[in-house]
Design an enzyme around this catalytic site. Structure first.
Site, mmCIF file in Angstrom:
data_model
loop_
_atom_site.group_PDB
_atom_site.id
_atom_site.type_symbol
_atom_site.label_atom_id
_atom_site.label_comp_id
_atom_site.label_asym_id
_atom_site.label_seq_id
_atom_site.Cartn_x
_atom_site.Cartn_y
_atom_site.Cartn_z
ATOM 1 N N GLY A 14 2.870 -8.902 0.796
ATOM 2 C CA GLY A 14 1.960 -7.771 0.632
ATOM 3 C C GLY A 14 2.533 -6.508 1.236
ATOM 4 O O GLY A 14 3.681 -6.491 1.689
ATOM 5 N N LYS A 15 1.709 -5.482 1.261
ATOM 6 C CA LYS A 15 2.159 -4.160 1.696
ATOM 7 C C LYS A 15 2.762 -4.149 3.106
ATOM 8 O O LYS A 15 3.679 -3.403 3.390
ATOM 9 C CB LYS A 15 0.993 -3.170 1.639
ATOM 10 C CG LYS A 15 0.575 -2.879 0.216
ATOM 11 C CD LYS A 15 0.106 -1.446 0.042
ATOM 12 C CE LYS A 15 0.015 -1.075 -1.418
ATOM 13 N NZ LYS A 15 -1.094 -1.757 -2.112
#
Ligand code: GLU
Length: 489
Positions: free
Chosen positions: A254-255
């Site tokens: 994810g980010k």
């Protein structure tokens, strides 16, 4: 005659494509290409709340950048079009009506509020989550009453309550689900739009998809899909659920792990060739050891048998290393063409544009071994372009040097270089090497201040080649500026 293999990539246009989505697209593409099959691009845009303006175009642009061509889909058409779900709504409605008519689906009138209370109750009491099938067995009268109240229903699948559903997954083998745990999922929403589940199976059937290759996270929806295929009287396609992608800390990519969209990697100066090679190895391998594999070899050797069940780790350092490898493999002129836009964009604003391509052509060979992304070029090579260099005069000192010896060395160099007719790597070397001896200093004690004066760096490409590219005028101007700096101290 064996059936032609048809795979698809079915992204939802909710923003820039995640590298995980591209990995899915790549595996479906490779499987089609390896088998002489057809690769379809289908846009799944039935969730209006998540739709992002421009995302459909962005998806196509990213795929084109990676050279993942589709045989059917937006922009290229095909015999099963349109390939955008919002343009096929009639098909899903008809499918929902068919399922209702044959009793394989039912209308559900439950309000949002009731569903929320139900979820809360389930959570609190640690009951299995999912719709409690409240409307599944309404009588005709009860249904008529709800309709009279003006409630617009959703349509839900009437799942089997007993028995098991088995997914014959090409990667995972047989995966068994207990039917009583499969939820009566919504197929058609109250606004008349289908959910992903309905639209996906109707299209996979209508588009004659033979192999559904998608991320592992969809596995839990597959039993419901199989029930839907069966209820519709459709043949069930083959499934291959790709292993999860994790970040370096083994949590879902994810980010917080850095860049996740393919567009970000493109903007950071990763090559499409690198991304293809790197993503192919996230869950697949040729022989557990080969790292650099060309697109042609990927197509030649790709098979679902060699896709692993183990989650794949996205390693940014490896990606960077691989990009360096691919950059070094590019022909000089090709690298030049790819670097140009990054320099145009990334060099400081005060440098005049457009850049002189002939000048950049000379610079590229000097930096290619030292950068690992195209974007690095702007940082690394900025000194070639700047009018005035900024550096600390402390950089002259050290290496058994004082400001005084540096000044003396630079002054002598200035004199010699001013008299040089030809300013080439060879002539520079032939002039400067003996000069150190004449001055009674070590070559490093001459070359270091020259390097600082002409590049403002302690580590730069080889000095004589760099100076030759910079040219006599620029070098002398920079040496003069260095002398002034040193004299001022
Ligand atoms: N639209 C789904 C997605 O965005 C497609 C899943 C599938 O391939 O079935 O991932």
């Amino acid at each position: 005659m064996t059936q032609q293999i048809r795979t698809r990539f079915a992204p939802s246009p909710t923003g820039f494509l995640h590298v995980g989505s591209i990995r899915t697209a790549l595996f479906a593409w490779l499987f089609a290409r390896h088998n002489g099959g057809v690769f379809v691009l289908r846009i799944e845009d039935t969730d209006a709340t998540r739709k992002v303006e421009g995302a459909v175009e962005a998806i196509q642009e990213d795929l084109r950048w990676l050279n993942l061509d589709w045989d059917e889909g937006p922009a290229v058409g095909g015999k099963f079009g349109p390939y955008i779900q919002s343009e096929r709504l009639g098909n899903y409605k008809a499918a929902a009506e068919k399922l209702l008519a044959q009793g394989a689906a039912y209308k559900c009138y439950c309000s949002q509020e009731r569903l929320e209370n139900m979820r809360e109750f389930q959570n609190k009491n640690k009951l299995p989550s999912g719709y409690d099938r409240c409307c599944r067995d309404l009588t005709e009268d009860e249904r008529a009453q709800k309709e009279k109240e003006g409630i617009t229903p959703v349509v839900r699948l009437k799942t089997a309550l007993q028995g098991q559903t088995v997914i014959h997954d090409l990667i995972w083998g047989d995966v068994v689900f207990q039917n009583n745990l499969v939820e009566d999922l919504v197929l058609l929403k109250s606004d008349g739009y289908p959910t992903y589940h309905l639209a996906n199976i109707v299209d996979d059937h209508d588009m004659e998809i033979t192999h559904v290759i998608r991320a592992e996270e969809w596995m839990s929806s597959t039993p419901c899909h199989i029930m839907l295929y069966n209820a519709m009287g459709y043949a069930v396609p083959q499934f291959a659920h790709l292993p999860m992608l994790l970040g370096s800390d083994r949590s879902k990519l994810g980010k917080r792990h850095g860049s996740t969209s393919i567009r970000q990697f493109r903007e950071q100066g990763y090559l499409p060739e690198t991304m293809i090679n790197f993503l192919a190895l996230l869950g697949w391998s040729l022989d557990d050891k080969t790292e650099i594999i060309s697109r042609e070899d990927l197509i030649k050797h790709f098979s679902l048998e060699r896709v692993s069940k183990t989650a794949a780790i996205f390693n940014h350092e490896k990606l960077q290393w691989m990009n360096g490898q691919y950059m070094r493999k590019l022909a000089q002129e090709e690298l030049l063409n790819r670097v140009m836009p990054f320099l145009e964009k990334g060099l400081p604003a005060e440098i005049n544009r457009p850049l002189d391509i002939n000048y950049v052509r000379q610079i590229v060979p000097l930096i290619r071994e030292r950068i690992s992304t195209l974007k690095d070029a702007a940082t690394y090579a900025s000194f070639f372009f700047l009018d005035e260099l900024e550096y600390d005069s402390e950089m002259f000192v050290g290496n058994k040097m004082t400001a005084e010896t540096a000044l003396k060395a630079l002054k002598a160099a200035e004199e010699k270089l001013s008299a040089l007719e030809s300013f080439t790597q060879g002539s520079l070397e032939a002039t400067l090497r003996p000069l150190a001896g004449d001055l009674g200093i070590k070559t490093g004690q001459l070359f270091n201040p020259l390097r600082v004066a002409t590049t403002a760096r302690e580590a730069a490409p080889p000095l004589f080649e760099t100076m030759a590219v910079l040219g006599k005028e620029r070098c002398l101007k920079r040496i003069k500026a260095a002398l002034a700096k040193l004299a001022g101290n």
